[in-house]
Design an enzyme around this catalytic site. Sequence first.
Site, PDB file in Angstrom:
ATOM      1  N   GLY A  13       0.818  -1.218   0.000  1.00  0.00           N
ATOM      2  CA  GLY A  13       0.000   0.000   0.000  1.00  0.00           C
ATOM      3  C   GLY A  13       0.853   1.269   0.000  1.00  0.00           C
ATOM      4  O   GLY A  13       2.084   1.213  -0.098  1.00  0.00           O
ATOM      5  N   SER A  37      -5.946  -5.757  -2.251  1.00  0.00           N
ATOM      6  CA  SER A  37      -7.348  -5.316  -2.357  1.00  0.00           C
ATOM      7  C   SER A  37      -7.400  -3.821  -2.640  1.00  0.00           C
ATOM      8  O   SER A  37      -8.389  -3.330  -3.172  1.00  0.00           O
ATOM      9  CB  SER A  37      -8.112  -5.637  -1.072  1.00  0.00           C
ATOM     10  OG  SER A  37      -7.606  -4.875  -0.006  1.00  0.00           O
ATOM     11  N   SER A 128      -4.400   6.597  13.553  1.00  0.00           N
ATOM     12  CA  SER A 128      -4.757   7.857  12.890  1.00  0.00           C
ATOM     13  C   SER A 128      -5.153   8.913  13.913  1.00  0.00           C
ATOM     14  O   SER A 128      -5.698   8.587  14.983  1.00  0.00           O
ATOM     15  CB  SER A 128      -5.942   7.586  11.957  1.00  0.00           C
ATOM     16  OG  SER A 128      -6.575   8.784  11.595  1.00  0.00           O
ATOM     17  N   TYR A 153     -14.636   3.554  10.096  1.00  0.00           N
ATOM     18  CA  TYR A 153     -13.196   3.421   9.844  1.00  0.00           C
ATOM     19  C   TYR A 153     -12.398   3.940  11.045  1.00  0.00           C
ATOM     20  O   TYR A 153     -11.517   3.263  11.580  1.00  0.00           O
ATOM     21  CB  TYR A 153     -12.790   4.196   8.573  1.00  0.00           C
ATOM     22  CG  TYR A 153     -11.340   4.605   8.574  1.00  0.00           C
ATOM     23  CD1 TYR A 153     -10.349   3.672   8.300  1.00  0.00           C
ATOM     24  CD2 TYR A 153     -10.956   5.901   8.929  1.00  0.00           C
ATOM     25  CE1 TYR A 153      -9.013   4.030   8.364  1.00  0.00           C
ATOM     26  CE2 TYR A 153      -9.628   6.269   8.986  1.00  0.00           C
ATOM     27  CZ  TYR A 153      -8.654   5.327   8.705  1.00  0.00           C
ATOM     28  OH  TYR A 153      -7.334   5.681   8.783  1.00  0.00           O
ATOM     29  N   LYS A 157      -9.872   2.158  14.240  1.00  0.00           N
ATOM     30  CA  LYS A 157      -8.531   2.547  14.722  1.00  0.00           C
ATOM     31  C   LYS A 157      -8.547   2.671  16.241  1.00  0.00           C
ATOM     32  O   LYS A 157      -7.634   2.209  16.929  1.00  0.00           O
ATOM     33  CB  LYS A 157      -8.100   3.869  14.074  1.00  0.00           C
ATOM     34  CG  LYS A 157      -7.844   3.768  12.583  1.00  0.00           C
ATOM     35  CD  LYS A 157      -6.676   2.835  12.262  1.00  0.00           C
ATOM     36  CE  LYS A 157      -6.434   2.666  10.790  1.00  0.00           C
ATOM     37  NZ  LYS A 157      -5.518   1.562  10.469  1.00  0.00           N
ATOM     38  N   ARG A 235      -5.288  21.140   8.109  1.00  0.00           N
ATOM     39  CA  ARG A 235      -4.747  19.819   8.431  1.00  0.00           C
ATOM     40  C   ARG A 235      -3.223  19.895   8.519  1.00  0.00           C
ATOM     41  O   ARG A 235      -2.604  20.828   7.997  1.00  0.00           O
ATOM     42  CB  ARG A 235      -5.096  18.794   7.336  1.00  0.00           C
ATOM     43  CG  ARG A 235      -6.569  18.494   7.181  1.00  0.00           C
ATOM     44  CD  ARG A 235      -7.096  17.649   8.330  1.00  0.00           C
ATOM     45  NE  ARG A 235      -8.502  17.336   8.139  1.00  0.00           N
ATOM     46  CZ  ARG A 235      -9.500  18.139   8.515  1.00  0.00           C
ATOM     47  NH1 ARG A 235      -9.254  19.294   9.089  1.00  0.00           N
ATOM     48  NH2 ARG A 235     -10.753  17.766   8.331  1.00  0.00           N
TER      49      ARG A 235
HETATM   50  N1  UFG Z   1     -10.907  18.182   0.799  1.00  0.00           N
HETATM   51  C1  UFG Z   1     -11.521  18.972  -0.137  1.00  0.00           C
HETATM   52  N2  UFG Z   1     -11.819  18.411  -1.342  1.00  0.00           N
HETATM   53  C2  UFG Z   1     -11.539  17.123  -1.649  1.00  0.00           C
HETATM   54  C3  UFG Z   1     -10.900  16.316  -0.681  1.00  0.00           C
HETATM   55  C4  UFG Z   1     -10.605  16.883   0.544  1.00  0.00           C
HETATM   56  O1  UFG Z   1     -11.789  20.150   0.100  1.00  0.00           O
HETATM   57  O2  UFG Z   1     -11.868  16.671  -2.750  1.00  0.00           O
HETATM   58  C5  UFG Z   1     -10.562  18.766   2.096  1.00  0.00           C
HETATM   59  C6  UFG Z   1     -11.265  18.080   3.249  1.00  0.00           C
HETATM   60  O3  UFG Z   1     -12.532  18.656   3.461  1.00  0.00           O
HETATM   61  C7  UFG Z   1     -10.288  18.344   4.380  1.00  0.00           C
HETATM   62  C8  UFG Z   1      -8.918  18.369   3.693  1.00  0.00           C
HETATM   63  O4  UFG Z   1      -9.190  18.581   2.312  1.00  0.00           O
HETATM   64  O5  UFG Z   1     -10.512  19.598   4.920  1.00  0.00           O
HETATM   65  C9  UFG Z   1      -8.162  17.070   3.842  1.00  0.00           C
HETATM   66  O6  UFG Z   1      -9.002  16.003   3.441  1.00  0.00           O
HETATM   67  P1  UFG Z   1      -8.447  14.536   3.238  1.00  0.00           P
HETATM   68  O7  UFG Z   1      -9.620  13.677   2.826  1.00  0.00           O
HETATM   69  O8  UFG Z   1      -7.257  14.530   2.377  1.00  0.00           O
HETATM   70  O9  UFG Z   1      -7.949  14.151   4.696  1.00  0.00           O
HETATM   71  P2  UFG Z   1      -8.783  14.043   6.055  1.00  0.00           P
HETATM   72  O10 UFG Z   1      -8.112  14.943   7.018  1.00  0.00           O
HETATM   73  O11 UFG Z   1     -10.225  14.197   5.870  1.00  0.00           O
HETATM   74  O12 UFG Z   1      -8.580  12.495   6.333  1.00  0.00           O
HETATM   75  C10 UFG Z   1      -7.473  12.054   7.006  1.00  0.00           C
HETATM   76  C11 UFG Z   1      -7.163  10.604   6.608  1.00  0.00           C
HETATM   77  C12 UFG Z   1      -8.256   9.704   7.090  1.00  0.00           C
HETATM   78  C13 UFG Z   1      -8.565   9.961   8.548  1.00  0.00           C
HETATM   79  C14 UFG Z   1      -8.875  11.406   8.778  1.00  0.00           C
HETATM   80  C15 UFG Z   1      -9.097  11.715  10.212  1.00  0.00           C
HETATM   81  O13 UFG Z   1      -7.053  10.488   5.207  1.00  0.00           O
HETATM   82  O14 UFG Z   1      -7.805   8.381   6.946  1.00  0.00           O
HETATM   83  O15 UFG Z   1      -7.766  12.175   8.349  1.00  0.00           O
HETATM   84  O16 UFG Z   1      -9.488  13.025  10.390  1.00  0.00           O
HETATM   85  F1  UFG Z   1      -9.642   9.255   8.962  1.00  0.00           F
END
Ligand code: UFG
Length: 340
Positions: A13, A37, A128, A153, A157, A235
């Site tokens: 992965g 997968s 996470s 999910y 964790k 983030r």
């Molecule tokens: N975002 C967008 N557009 C997109 C995708 C993401 O604006 O098409 C924004 C999201 O709203 C968020 C930021 O970009 O504000 C980051 O989003 P990601 O999906 O890249 O990451 P997340 O912080 O949502 O997710 C990560 C991990 C997950 C975990 C999560 C916990 O990828 O596995 O943090 O908060 F569960």
Amino acid sequence: MESKKIIVTGGAGYIGSHTVVELFNHGFEPIIVDNFSNSEKSVLVGLREITGRNIKLFEGDCSDPNFINDIFKVERDVAGVIHFAAYKSVGESIKFPIKYYSNNLGSLCALLEAMEQHQVRYLVFSSSCTVYGAAKKLPVTENTPVVTPFSPYGNTKKISEEIISQEAQNRKQLKAISLRYFNPIGAHPSAVIGELPIGVPSNLVPYITQTVAGARNQLTVFGDDYNTPDGSCIRDYLHVVDLAKAHVKALDYLFDQQEDPYDVFNLGTGHGNSVFQIINEFEKVVGKKVNYVVGDRRTGDVPVMYANADKAHQFLDWRTELSLEDALADSWRWQEKISL
Ligand code: UFG
């Protein structure tokens, strides 16, 4: 530590494959266990290109106790395990919770049983920052209270961490670390391995790179009305190679120093960036425009999340070395390679 064999479940992965490279670079013998997968066999070719070796592979499902047990029978002297293998889509987990609980918890339990049976003592678990939910105080430290995450999910964790912690307290043979990742991005600087999202990416940076490459029409920014300086979510984005290196440090710490049977570490840069900042930085680094629109908020997104990673620095001697610019440039180089 005589044996250098490290079982890496989910080693084909995104984070797993980068960790395999770092293990190899540090003299370990990584052994991949994966059922492909959510990954592709081509990653093995990439790993061979980077390491100059065929990395050993056991192909199968980690939640099958017989399969996992047989690996330890064949590989008699395994020094430790890094457990990545898990489903990881937040959205899919909301639609199919049982799929997530059964696979993510089933594989962990099968693995822990096999480790006990074969007296393998050391485990690093891929967790996470989702276990902190919408933390009240930022940055989050390892003492920030853990909550029940919004998604199945995320909940797998949290429960996995509890299972490992209880198992390590009860069974004195087991020593384990959970690593709480913030937002890994980027790819190996060689552009030989990287993230291969299957279908439409749900994470921000792969969506950006695919949009700029022309595979998607436009990025949707999920909300610009949050209580943040520019209204978009914040983030803590760290380079996947830095993240991979932390796993090697965690293993070394487990082998040599860790006194407690179980510990947790945040892995992040300590800085937050908003979605708009990521878009701007990407445009600056790569020199291409990102076509985007602002849409509704995405259910379950927390407004702001970034790490205090001082504990990992203090105990694991780890901190991020690569910059956001490095990560975005490497993401783009990888996207260009796979778009060919
Ligand atoms: N975002 C967008 N557009 C997109 C995708 C993401 O604006 O098409 C924004 C999201 O709203 C968020 C930021 O970009 O504000 C980051 O989003 P990601 O999906 O890249 O990451 P997340 O912080 O949502 O997710 C990560 C991990 C997950 C975990 C999560 C916990 O990828 O596995 O943090 O908060 F569960």
